[in-house]
Design an enzyme around this catalytic site. Sequence first.
Site, PDB file in Angstrom:
ATOM      1  N   LYS A  32     -21.254  43.013  69.628  1.00 27.54           N
ATOM      2  CA  LYS A  32     -20.883  44.555  70.086  1.00 27.54           C
ATOM      3  C   LYS A  32     -20.457  44.884  68.518  1.00 27.54           C
ATOM      4  CE  LYS A  32     -18.658  45.841  73.628  1.00 27.54           C
ATOM      5  NZ  LYS A  32     -17.808  46.128  74.776  1.00 27.54           N
ATOM      6  N   ARG A 102     -11.106  46.145  71.670  1.00 29.08           N
ATOM      7  CA  ARG A 102     -12.012  45.245  72.488  1.00 29.08           C
ATOM      8  C   ARG A 102     -12.261  44.053  71.848  1.00 29.08           C
ATOM      9  NH1 ARG A 102     -14.336  50.640  72.957  1.00 29.08           N
ATOM     10  NH2 ARG A 102     -14.503  51.167  75.274  1.00 29.08           N
ATOM     11  N   GLY A 111     -16.721  41.297  81.866  1.00 29.78           N
ATOM     12  CA  GLY A 111     -15.338  40.971  82.475  1.00 29.78           C
ATOM     13  C   GLY A 111     -14.451  39.917  81.939  1.00 29.78           C
ATOM     14  N   MET A 113     -13.267  39.761  78.705  1.00 33.57           N
ATOM     15  CA  MET A 113     -12.200  40.152  77.787  1.00 33.57           C
ATOM     16  C   MET A 113     -11.737  41.714  78.108  1.00 33.57           C
ATOM     17  SD  MET A 113     -12.512  37.891  75.771  1.00 33.57           S
ATOM     18  CE  MET A 113     -13.587  36.434  74.972  1.00 33.57           C
ATOM     19  N   ARG A 358     -26.467  48.627  73.883  1.00 34.25           N
ATOM     20  CA  ARG A 358     -26.559  47.151  73.998  1.00 34.25           C
ATOM     21  C   ARG A 358     -28.189  46.984  74.787  1.00 34.25           C
ATOM     22  NH1 ARG A 358     -21.761  45.764  77.907  1.00 34.25           N
ATOM     23  NH2 ARG A 358     -22.133  47.172  79.371  1.00 34.25           N
ATOM     24  N   HIS A 474     -31.875  15.959  97.934  1.00 34.11           N
ATOM     25  CA  HIS A 474     -33.313  16.227  98.662  1.00 34.11           C
ATOM     26  C   HIS A 474     -33.851  17.456  99.204  1.00 34.11           C
ATOM     27  CE1 HIS A 474     -35.861  15.675 102.264  1.00 34.11           C
ATOM     28  NE2 HIS A 474     -36.494  14.844 101.506  1.00 34.11           N
ATOM     29  N   SER A 783     -47.753   9.216  83.624  1.00 32.15           N
ATOM     30  CA  SER A 783     -47.206  10.247  83.887  1.00 32.15           C
ATOM     31  C   SER A 783     -45.569  10.084  84.149  1.00 32.15           C
ATOM     32  CB  SER A 783     -47.536  10.932  85.234  1.00 32.15           C
ATOM     33  OG  SER A 783     -47.128  11.912  85.869  1.00 32.15           O
ATOM     34  N   CYS A 850     -44.228  14.679  85.627  1.00 37.81           N
ATOM     35  CA  CYS A 850     -44.174  15.064  86.869  1.00 37.81           C
ATOM     36  C   CYS A 850     -42.881  14.927  87.645  1.00 37.81           C
ATOM     37  CB  CYS A 850     -45.268  14.454  87.867  1.00 37.81           C
ATOM     38  SG  CYS A 850     -44.791  12.828  87.985  1.00 37.81           S
ATOM     39  N   TYR A 870     -49.426  17.666  79.398  1.00 42.44           N
ATOM     40  CA  TYR A 870     -49.124  18.479  80.472  1.00 42.44           C
ATOM     41  C   TYR A 870     -47.799  18.212  81.230  1.00 42.44           C
ATOM     42  CZ  TYR A 870     -50.270  14.815  83.886  1.00 42.44           C
ATOM     43  OH  TYR A 870     -50.140  13.634  84.591  1.00 42.44           O
TER      44      TYR A 870
END
Length: 896
Positions: A32, A102, A111, A113, A358, A474, A783, A850, A870
């Site tokens: 800010k 502030r 919410g 401060m 902002r 799971h 993998s 993977c 990958y």
Amino acid sequence: MDTQHHGHKLVFFFGDGRAEGDASMKDLLGGKGANLAEMTNIGVPVPAGFTISTEVCTEYYANEKTFPTNLSWRVDAALGQVEKVMNANFGDVDNPLLLSVRSGARASMPGMMDTVLNLGLNDETIVGLIKKSGDERFAYDSYRRFVQMYGNVVMGVEHHAFEACLSEKKKELGLTNDTEITAAVLKELVADFKAIIKKETGNTFPEVPKDQLWGAIAAVFDSWMKDSAITYRRLHGFPEDWGTAVNVQSMVFGNMGDDCATGVCFTRDPATGQNRFYGEYLINAQGEDVVAGIRTPQQITLEGKKAMNSDLPAMAETMPGLYGELVRIYKRLEKHYREMQDMEFTIQQGKLWILQTRTGKRTARAALKIAVDMVGEGLVSKEEAVSRVDPSSLDQLLHPTLDPDADKQVLAVGLAASPGAATGKVVFTANDAESEANKGEAVVLVREETSPEDIHGMHAAKGIITSTGGTTSHAAVVARGMGRPCVSGCGALVIDSESGSFTAGGVTVKRGEWITLDGATGEVMLGKVPTREPSLTGDFAAFMTWVDEVRRLRVRTNADTPNDARVARKFGAEGIGLCRTEHMFFEGDRIIAVREMILAENEKGRRKALAKILPMQRSDFEGIFREMKGFPVTIRLLDPPLHEFIPHDEQGQKEVAKVLKKSIASVKARVDALHEFNPMLGHRGCRLGVTYPEIYEMQVRAIMEAACGLVKKEGFSITPEIMIPLVSNVTEFSFLKERCEAVCQKVMSESGIAISYMIGTMIELPRAALTADAIAQEAEFFSFGTNDLTQTTMGISRDDAGRFLTEYAEKKLISKDPFVSIDQEGVGQLVVMGADKGRQTNPDIKLGVCGEHGGDPDSIAFFEKVGLDYISCSPYRVPIARLAAAQVALSKKNQK
């Protein structure tokens, strides 16, 4: 911190077109403060003020909550400059300057401060405010608000103590609205509120403005360690040592008459991303009135007025000159920040002041539209657009979402395990889910926890809720893979399977009654809540092509069925990194043949049953190869222990005995024989292949027959990648590879087709990573199975971790769940070692990952650093992984 650079400056002034800070100083001034300085510098009318830096916060805590000695004269000097610019004096009886105080950390913390407004009022300065505004009632209302805020935020008196006093007063006078209270009554309330403070805290409300100011500054620093602030930081991974800055700014008033107003506006629509100015204002009101919902706000633009069917006049009509100025400023700000802005403004006696701007929060849909539009407008480059959209937010676009305007009754909140919203009738078993779904009913499966034998029911259900288990249990993992919404670990939900009902939030819900869940928030709601369907066209498609232009990592998917493969291709997957063959074993008739194989007395009996499974597996692989035409497919041979395929309850065992025409005793005996104390580390993976080579033979035959058949009949080009799981020793791998190759050669000579294929392994045990150089001499690809690698490295069972890992996070023993984001210092080092050693002995080895981590942006950044080829993740995470991989490639490029 960079203290030298500022000669240890602790207080930074801004006002009248000149500021001592700028946007780059976020670490020191907070988000800010940096913003207020930046706006002042570009000529936006910002009420003057000063920012006390985050370093003061750090020193405040280092010195047992005392201020540095040289702070007070610096604050006085800055205050003097503010008085000069605003032409008013702090604590002056005739012309008082009032302040707001502030907080402001580097990142916005909603919410956390609380703000104190109207600071500087007391029984003397109130006279000056009455004189300036010509409105006694407004002045006393400001005073009353100030005492209430100060009492609450700084002195710790609960809000309701003041609210009760106010209600009592209204009741006594027979009033309904706050606006009806007269100045004289407000004056009494000020005294009442001060008395409440004295009674509740034993301390007197400070009358001296300077004391008020220092009290408020200390309160901001104290709020950095409030429970809610600590929780928010933990949830968002913000470190504690950032500290917060304090912003002290002149008050301007939107409620001094009809030439005053206050409002909030967005430079684009935050819900849809449309390029239209959007906002609300109120004439003769204070800032919080706009959001408090007491008066109905009016629209700023005529377009907004029309869209909202409002008959209240728009700002463009009531204050056309100031509206024109606001439009000029919003365009300047958006052009300067090259980003959609959320602005607050106040008009005091005909003068427009911008209180703050902002980067506006927005939905994922809006984020994409804004990114694509801004590229079109030439405001940002494609690369910048790609780096701005949060990969995780794409999740919102790939699943149905709750209608934000719908009413909902929340019964319980669990963990947000798999995003999307789903509505259905409650069922408590997988079989019920399947049979109801087959009748065309929408169902939600509610269980304590799911297991592999529930997969058919999870597939049939619209959504899944479990009362235990974490976000990597799971249920959570499978649900994410299928793209099913899921809420896990919903402890407030108590299941009574006897009566077929559950209780939550004091409400009992029976089987067959409707509920709705939101897997993105963890909420479970009563009844049907309307949802919205996703769409993947237009902006999404355009944006994803830019994403693919910049990333290096390939993105594959974990898919076990042709349907999953199709979904993943739609989301841009470039092949399959993990196809788990056992998931196919649970389907209808197959499970019977699988159980027959497991219960067979000898190899001959097993081969007979496997012969029945072969054509089924072959058609599965044909379907998957067809969906992935031209892309690589890695198929993992059977991994789980055999006991997972046989029921453990007596009823289930009876059914198996009946279907297979065996005695219950023989079924029970086989189940007992398969029992293991620790199946996770037991007879599974390649160990099954060593003891029952015929199982892997059948699977490799099915893979190769499917591939050769498609090459022969449909002219495909396919390179199947056969993956041997759970290898810890090169000897196991060589033993099985030799047998797999023999089957491959045999099938090719039978079909008269030669295709290239690869045989590789999963690196999911520490020993495999430690001896990767030996294994790589035999394997053509690795993998990394990071789920099991995490379990075996850390010695934590993934299904039980939810019980204690949350507490570990609360006690700051870990910063992230290692099953969600890879543990880079530990498990990650084994990935690095596996990759390095593998490449030493086999420079051409293909390396991928993977585990679930393949879809986690932080883990993806790590895999890019390791240089894997990958990543592979569940179908619905593919776009997220593509974007995360692109952002990592961009940040790497920008670092060079």
